[in-house]
Design a protein around this motif. Structure first.
Motif, short mmCIF file in Angstrom:
data_model
loop_
_atom_site.label_atom_id
_atom_site.label_comp_id
_atom_site.label_asym_id
_atom_site.label_seq_id
_atom_site.Cartn_x
_atom_site.Cartn_y
_atom_site.Cartn_z
N ILE A 101 -0.08 -1.47 -4.94
CA ILE A 101 0.86 -1.66 -6.29
C ILE A 101 1.39 -3.08 -5.90
CG2 ILE A 101 1.00 0.48 -6.83
CD1 ILE A 101 3.87 0.16 -5.92
N SER B 126 -3.16 3.49 -2.50
CA SER B 126 -3.31 2.75 -3.62
C SER B 126 -2.16 1.57 -3.24
CB SER B 126 -2.54 3.51 -4.70
OG SER B 126 -2.95 4.82 -5.16
N ARG C 156 0.55 5.59 0.27
CA ARG C 156 -0.30 6.63 0.75
C ARG C 156 0.54 7.90 1.03
NH1 ARG C 156 -4.60 7.60 5.58
NH2 ARG C 156 -5.55 9.43 4.39
N ARG D 28 -5.68 9.42 -1.16
CA ARG D 28 -6.17 7.82 -1.10
C ARG D 28 -5.08 6.85 -1.09
NH1 ARG D 28 -11.44 7.27 -5.04
NH2 ARG D 28 -12.63 6.94 -3.05
N THR E 134 0.87 -1.21 -0.25
CA THR E 134 -0.14 0.08 -0.18
C THR E 134 0.80 1.22 -0.09
OG1 THR E 134 -0.21 0.12 2.41
CG2 THR E 134 -2.10 -0.98 1.10
#
Length: 116
Positions: free
Chosen positions: A58, A56, A49, A54, A47
């Motif tokens: 990947i 995301s 941030r 928000r 994650t």
């Protein structure tokens, strides 16, 4: 494929969302994907941030099994690159790193991060 280096310092806190999983190159035979040196390739969902944005997620590919990484743990990603790809009408971005290692927080950092 064009590769673009990614400055991980600008990504904020990186946290493991899904622990390392071996990458499969052929689902019918369950053949494990290997790098040029014959090492198995793993993926880790991370994650990302940035401030007031928000979260995301990947997926990052890395050669060899990353050790000591658990879901929810803060991680350090070294040598992250974004790879642009296209196959027919499909296109996208994939991510690859030299290494993904756990970050062991100090007691002060754990308190600062908050509890329940």
């Amino acid at each position: 494929m064009q590769s673009i280096p990614v400055d991980t310092a600008r990504l904020g806190v990186l946290r493991c969302a899904i622990a390392p999983e071996v990458k499969i190159s052929n689902f019918e035979t369950q053949e494990v994907k290997k790098d040029r040196d014959g090492n198995p390739v793993y993926t880790v969902a991370v994650t990302v941030r940035q401030d007031r944005r928000r979260i995301s997620v990947i997926e990052i590919a890395v050669s060899g099994e990353p050790k000591g990484i658990d879901e929810g743990q803060i991680v350090k990603v070294t040598g992250l690159v974004a790879l642009m790809w296209a196959m027919g009408d499909r296109h996208g971005v994939s991510f690859r790193a030299d290494a993904i290692t756990p970050v062991h927080a100090t007691p002060a950092a754990q308190v600062k991060g908050g509890g329940a």
